[in-house]
Scaffold this motif. Structure first.
Motif, PDB file in Angstrom:
ATOM      1  N   THR A 446      11.239  -8.652   4.417  1.00 35.71           N
ATOM      2  CA  THR A 446      12.331  -9.184   4.737  1.00 35.71           C
ATOM      3  C   THR A 446      13.703  -8.378   4.840  1.00 35.71           C
ATOM      4  N   ALA A 447      13.467  -6.834   4.256  1.00 35.72           N
ATOM      5  CA  ALA A 447      14.533  -6.021   4.563  1.00 35.72           C
ATOM      6  C   ALA A 447      14.413  -5.281   5.827  1.00 35.72           C
ATOM      7  N   ALA A 448      15.527  -4.755   6.076  1.00 40.23           N
ATOM      8  CA  ALA A 448      15.657  -3.911   7.472  1.00 40.23           C
ATOM      9  C   ALA A 448      14.841  -2.812   7.225  1.00 40.23           C
ATOM     10  N   GLY A 449      14.477  -2.415   8.625  1.00 37.77           N
ATOM     11  CA  GLY A 449      13.737  -1.167   8.711  1.00 37.77           C
ATOM     12  C   GLY A 449      12.329  -1.079   7.956  1.00 37.77           C
ATOM     13  N   SER A 450      11.261   0.102   8.113  1.00 36.97           N
ATOM     14  CA  SER A 450      10.070   0.036   7.692  1.00 36.97           C
ATOM     15  C   SER A 450      10.135   0.769   6.534  1.00 36.97           C
ATOM     16  N   ALA A 451       8.992   0.514   5.736  1.00 36.78           N
ATOM     17  CA  ALA A 451       8.778   1.172   4.275  1.00 36.78           C
ATOM     18  C   ALA A 451       7.296   1.366   4.126  1.00 36.78           C
ATOM     19  N   THR A 452       6.908   2.402   3.185  1.00 39.13           N
ATOM     20  CA  THR A 452       5.476   2.670   2.670  1.00 39.13           C
ATOM     21  C   THR A 452       5.212   1.673   1.509  1.00 39.13           C
ATOM     22  N   TYR A 453       3.724   1.004   1.685  1.00 37.88           N
ATOM     23  CA  TYR A 453       3.466   0.030   0.826  1.00 37.88           C
ATOM     24  C   TYR A 453       2.171   0.665   0.223  1.00 37.88           C
ATOM     25  N   TYR A 454       1.688   0.356  -0.740  1.00 40.68           N
ATOM     26  CA  TYR A 454       0.462   1.030  -1.321  1.00 40.68           C
ATOM     27  C   TYR A 454      -0.638  -0.250  -1.700  1.00 40.68           C
ATOM     28  N   LEU A 455      -1.907  -0.185  -1.310  1.00 39.90           N
ATOM     29  CA  LEU A 455      -2.878  -0.917  -1.656  1.00 39.90           C
ATOM     30  C   LEU A 455      -3.604  -0.360  -2.936  1.00 39.90           C
ATOM     31  N   ASP A 456      -3.750  -0.867  -3.746  1.00 41.20           N
ATOM     32  CA  ASP A 456      -4.396  -0.410  -4.857  1.00 41.20           C
ATOM     33  C   ASP A 456      -5.492  -1.296  -5.684  1.00 41.20           C
ATOM     34  N   LEU A 457      -6.798  -0.747  -5.460  1.00 41.68           N
ATOM     35  CA  LEU A 457      -7.998  -1.517  -5.825  1.00 41.68           C
ATOM     36  C   LEU A 457      -8.558  -0.478  -6.919  1.00 41.68           C
ATOM     37  N   GLU A 458      -8.542  -1.380  -8.132  1.00 40.92           N
ATOM     38  CA  GLU A 458      -9.268  -0.700  -9.447  1.00 40.92           C
ATOM     39  C   GLU A 458     -10.149  -1.339 -10.125  1.00 40.92           C
TER      40      GLU A 458
END
Length: 475
Positions: A446-458
């Motif tokens: 919902t925030a402005a701009g783009s960002a990095t996210y991480y999928l973590d499968l453990e």
């Protein structure tokens, strides 16, 4: 008080009257005045952002310190303090606030006793609620609580959740916090009555009051095992399906035992503190549900939770339940215990337009496989070859975009799936129990701009060379 119920709160009117902090508000000639008892600081906390929502669902009326503390800490983000409001429908002292003000992170706790539906529009009541960060519905009579539907109070409580605060309740206060409310406005149903006639006058419902995120299509029930209420919850679920009170053809009963409490975090994961809780799923129309006839329903799916166990309401599991049927009003076996199913059908493997095979080492955010240039839908494959293996994948999400990941996990191990922020904070997670249990997460930026996210499968339990397969979609 309604003639068919007794309040779930201790009767302490004399003690309340002796408190000098009582301030009458909203006095009218038509009914008893609203009373307001504030404990702790006389000044509200001033802060623009909060880290909830968080919820506590209690099987009996009292505060459960373990879950209340978790909710307080989640809402305040581990720093500062919050203001709490307790809503009651009858004069019965301040037992909830007495317990709450003793907890760390609480600035104040205000008990508001409202004795008429019109009190839901009282200006001071609504100001107190909107200034709070947590609203707790006390035990008592849920029929009084549903009378606040459509008043300003309903919107005020919803505003607390919307700003990142929280809501909870016990006994009657538990009932009012489900999507469909068993309101008991004519009588209190027993299991025997409900099973013999699911349209008995004691089975009445209110809909359209509160719908909390991740908690749709639910019907709460309290004092669950002690008062033998599984049978009536079966009837509640059947009625919700028969009467079209739910969307998607599925209804979920949530029964919580006395002294137990479910803590729901912002991602929809519920964790039990205390003796037991049950989730009952009805996923088809009842064979027989008609006025004056006993209920027949084949294969209710029942999940039993004990202390510390979880149930993911955002990604509701498709396995781990036991089955119970009702035939002509008779339950097939002990409804409170059963062997969980182990032969749940495996979903088809996900498919996507492009693919990525994991490349080790990718056991941390710093070594994550970079998928920022990937096209979607994207299928990720990999394996968890040791019990300490963790596979990280870096993805980019723009403002307004939604990311969804559905992972098919092989029967060789139990894997958990996390979606992390760029700084490593857990935004949402899927931790279904059991080897081969699939996992899924979703989030909208919902925030402005783009960002990095991480999928973590453990790996949670077990390991092996068998591949998992995750279908990742971005829209």
């Amino acid at each position: 008080m309604h003639p068919f119920r007794k309040t779930g709160r201790p009767f302490l009117v004399a003690a309340v009257a002796a408190l000098s902090t009582i301030a009458p508000i909203g006095v009218t000639a038509a009914h008893a005045q609203v009373t307001r008892v504030r404990q702790g600081s006389s000044t509200d906390v001033s802060r623009t952002t909060w880290s909830g929502p968080a919820y506590t669902m209690n099987g009996s009326g009292g505060i459960v310190a373990a879950t209340m503390t978790r909710a307080i800490d989640a809402i305040r983000g581990g720093a500062g303090s919050i203001d709490v409001v307790v809503l009651a429908g009858s004069a019965a002292g301040t037992p909830e606030c007495d317990a709450i003000v003793a907890l760390a992170g609480v600035n104040s706790c205000t008990t508001l006793t409202l004795t008429a539906a019109a009190d839901g529009n009282d200006s001071q009541v609504n100001a107190d609620i909107r200034n709070a960060e947590f609203v707790y519905f006390a035990g008592g009579d849920q029929c009084r609580y549903v009378a606040w539907k459509g008043t300003a109070l309903e919107a005020s409580v919803e505003s607390v959740v919307a700003k990142g605060g929280g809501v909870g309740g016990g006994s009657a206060g538990l009932h009012v916090n489900s999507d469909i409310v068993y309101d008991a406005c004519t009588a209190s149903a027993t299991s025997a009555t409900a099973l013999s006639n699911p349209y008995d006058r004691s089975l009445t419902f209110t809909t359209g009051m509160f719908r909390w995120p991740n908690y749709a299509n639910t019907i709460n029930d309290s004092h669950f095992v002690t008062r033998d209420r599984m049978g009536r919850t079966f009837a509640f679920v059947a009625r919700a399906l028969k009467d079209g009170l739910v969307a998607g053809g599925k209804a979920y009963g949530v029964g919580i035992e006395e002294g137990a409490s479910l803590y729901l975090d912002r991602s929809g994961l519920a964790t039990l503190s205390g003796p037991s809780a049950y989730v009952v799923l009805g996923d088809h129309q009842p064979e027989v549900a008609a006025p004056g006839q006993p209920l027949s329903y084949s294969n209710f799916k029942v999940w039993k939770l004990t202390d510390g166990q979880t149930y993911d309401f955002a990604n509701r599991p498709g396995c781990g339940y036991y089955l119970r049927s009702v035939t002509a009003g008779v339950v097939s076996a002990d409804p409170y215990s059963g062997a969980p199913a182990t032969d749940c059908p495996a979903p088809p493997p996900p498919t996507g337009g492009s693919s990525h095979a994991e490349a080790e080492p990718n056991d941390s955010r710093g070594t994550a496989n970079d998928l920022s240039a990937a096209t979607y839908p994207l299928t990720i494959t990999g394996d968890l070859r040791s019990t300490t293996d963790r596979d990280y994948f870096a993805l980019t999400l723009g403002s307004g975009q939604t990311l969804t990941a559905n992972c098919a996990v092989p029967a060789a191990y139990d894997a958990d799936l996390y979606l992390l922020s760029s700084t490593g904070s857990t935004l949402t997670r899927s931790v279904n129990d059991g080897a081969g249990a699939d996992e899924s997460v979703t989030i909208t930026r919902t925030a402005a701009g783009s960002a990095t996210y991480y999928l973590d499968l453990e790996a949670y339990a077990g390991s092996g060379a068998d591949d998992y397969s995750c279908l990742v979609a971005r829209s």
